[in-house]
Design an enzyme around this catalytic site. Structure first.
Site, PDB file in Angstrom:
ATOM      1  CE1 TYR A  53      49.925  49.184 -48.506  1.00  0.00           C
ATOM      2  CE2 TYR A  53      49.909  47.166 -47.212  1.00  0.00           C
ATOM      3  CZ  TYR A  53      49.307  48.362 -47.588  1.00  0.00           C
ATOM      4  OH  TYR A  53      48.106  48.710 -47.044  1.00  0.00           O
ATOM      5  CD  GLU A  55      51.748  53.117 -47.889  1.00  0.00           C
ATOM      6  OE1 GLU A  55      52.700  53.568 -47.230  1.00  0.00           O
ATOM      7  OE2 GLU A  55      50.643  52.841 -47.381  1.00  0.00           O
ATOM      8  CG  ASP A 200      35.558  61.501 -66.490  1.00  0.00           C
ATOM      9  OD1 ASP A 200      36.006  60.500 -67.096  1.00  0.00           O
ATOM     10  OD2 ASP A 200      34.872  61.420 -65.449  1.00  0.00           O
ATOM     11  CB  THR A 226      37.426  53.929 -66.241  1.00  0.00           C
ATOM     12  OG1 THR A 226      36.874  53.959 -67.556  1.00  0.00           O
ATOM     13  CG2 THR A 226      36.509  54.665 -65.292  1.00  0.00           C
ATOM     14  CE  LYS A 229      33.136  53.380 -67.017  1.00  0.00           C
ATOM     15  NZ  LYS A 229      32.558  54.682 -66.621  1.00  0.00           N
ATOM     16  NE  ARG A 235      35.087  47.342 -62.096  1.00  0.00           N
ATOM     17  CZ  ARG A 235      34.281  47.465 -63.161  1.00  0.00           C
ATOM     18  NH1 ARG A 235      34.235  46.515 -64.066  1.00  0.00           N
ATOM     19  NH2 ARG A 235      33.528  48.523 -63.300  1.00  0.00           N
TER      20      ARG A 235
END
Ligand SMILES: *Cc1c(COP(=O)(O)O)cnc(C)c1O
Length: 418
Positions: A53, A55, A200, A226, A229, A235
């Site tokens: 974790y 955060e 984008d 992203t 691609k 991903r």
């Protein structure tokens, strides 16, 4: 890949992974939005960072023990800044491209505000205002498309729509558009209309990072992408923005719309960005474009209609109207022959999206397998045979055998160009 433990403890999942490896090896995958990440990316993503974790952001976390998470997140940020020249601020935490867009929208828009983006059925993305997506539910959305004759974005129409509807945010970027996008012109239109400008680059990030497509970074308030691609990473998503929006974007990603970042994915993003900074990656991206151009030309020679007449990037849309086959049936027939594509609506399509009149074809994966122009001519021939003989099982079998032979010559993980 070492999966000895998995093989023992969970044979069902192990088997599915093994079969997926075989599928990726034995088929010619022409899905424009996919790529095969390197072993190094897969190793980083499969690492113990999955346990952590973290955060918050480097040096300002809400958990102890984040010193190594900080190392990989700082590396990812530094490398992304180097890769996208002129980037003032980068956030590498978005879990996906859609979440990167969500963070931008929630930062600058209120529910009901107007956005103007590219029409989904003309090549735009769901997250750019489609009614089935949150972006269409939360905002009043307007869309621009491509010219019926040329298949290209009509920038005068975008200007006209921007003046008429005065959106608060103008969106550029597409999932099925094969031509250069003039980000500079769109930024000017946004400025005239008093709109924020978001570019984008999910599909073309690898091309942009290697100067094989003009970069929007200098002109856009926000750039989202992203990482899986053309960029060939894990991903995930990223946001690049001007320094003045840095705090706002970071606060919106966490705690605004996400909890703990996927540190293992961020580690893999860092690895992918380092790979993308190498000169070989520039050559790889150029070869993707050359391969797409060759494949488009070869299909045109066979009598297929390519939307806009060709391609400047990694993909093309094939119009099957008049060929006696739907996009859906083309996808099925090709997959039986070992060639994987996706059905896709073409601009002004009269069929529903679930059937569609076109297929989308991209070259990132075959180029990752080191295929070049001669193989594109072969692939065009195989596609042609299948689509013109979709009910002939002998043809399908013959093509399937040729696909297997071609795939054998271009193995996936023994020889991937990194
Ligand atoms: C693929 C894509 C996205 C979304 O990516 P996900 O990671 O699937 O959410 C966003 N915008 C464009 C233009 C895309 O092509």
């Amino acid at each position: 890949m070492n999966m000895n433990e998995l093989k023992k403890t969970d044979p069902e999942v192990y088997k599915a992974i093994e079969e997926e490896i075989r599928r990726e090896q034995d088929k010619i995958v022409l899905i424009a939005s996919e790529n095969y990440a390197s072993r190094a990316v897969l190793e980083a993503q499969g690492s113990v960072f999955t346990n952590k974790y973290a955060e918050g952001y480097p040096d300002r976390r809400y958990y102890g023990g984040c010193e190594y998470a900080d190392v990989v997140e700082k590396l990812a940020i530094e490398r992304a800044k180097e890769l996208f020249t002129g980037a003032e601020h980068v956030n590498v935490q978005p879990h996906s491209g859609t979440q990167a867009n969500m963070a931008v929208y929630f930062s600058v828009l209120k529910p009901g505000d107007r956005i103007l983006g590219m029409n989904l059925s003309h090549g735009g993305h769901l997250s750019h205002g489609a009614h089935v997506n949150f972006s269409g539910a939360f905002y009043e959305t307007f869309s621009y498309g491509v010219d019926r004759e040329t298949g290209m974005i009509d920038y005068d129409e975008v200007r006209r729509l921007a003046k008429q509807y005065r959106p608060k945010l103008l969106l550029a970027g597409a999932s099925a558009y094969s031509r250069i996008i003039d980000f500079k012109a769109l930024a000017a239109i946004a400025r005239e209309a008093g709109a924020y400008f978001l570019a984008d680059i999910a599909h073309i990030a690898g091309l942009v990072a290697t100067d094989n497509h003009p970069s929007p970074v200098a002109y856009a308030d926000f750039v989202t992408s992203t990482t899986h691609k053309t960029l060939r990473g894990p991903r995930g998503g990223i946001i690049i923005c001007k320094a003045e929006y840095a705090r706002m974007i970071d606060k919106m990603v966490f705690p605004g719309i996400q909890g703990g970042p996927l540190v293992h994915v961020i580690a893999a993003k860092a690895v992918a960005f380092r790979e993308a900074l190498r000169p070989e990656f520039r050559r790889y991206q150029l070869q993707i474009i050359k391969n797409a151009g060759e494949l488009a030309d070869a299909l045109v020679r066979k009598g297929f209609r390519v939307i806009s007449g060709g391609t400047d990037n990694h993909m093309m849309l094939i119009d099957l109207t008049g060929m006696n086959i739907t996009g859906k049936d083309a996808e099925t027939a090709l997959d039986r022959a070992g060639i994987t594509v996706n059905k896709n609506a073409i601009p002004y399509d009269e069929k529903p999206a679930s059937v569609a009149s076109g297929i989308r074809i991209g070259t990132p994966i075959v180029t990752s397998r080191r295929m070049k122009e001669p193989e594109m001519v072969i692939i065009a021939d195989l596609i042609d045979r299948v689509l013109k003989n979709k009910d002939n099982s002998e043809t399908i079998k013959h093509v399937r055998d040729r696909v297997k032979a071609l795939c054998k010559r271009f193995p996936v993980y023994e020889d991937i160009e990194i």
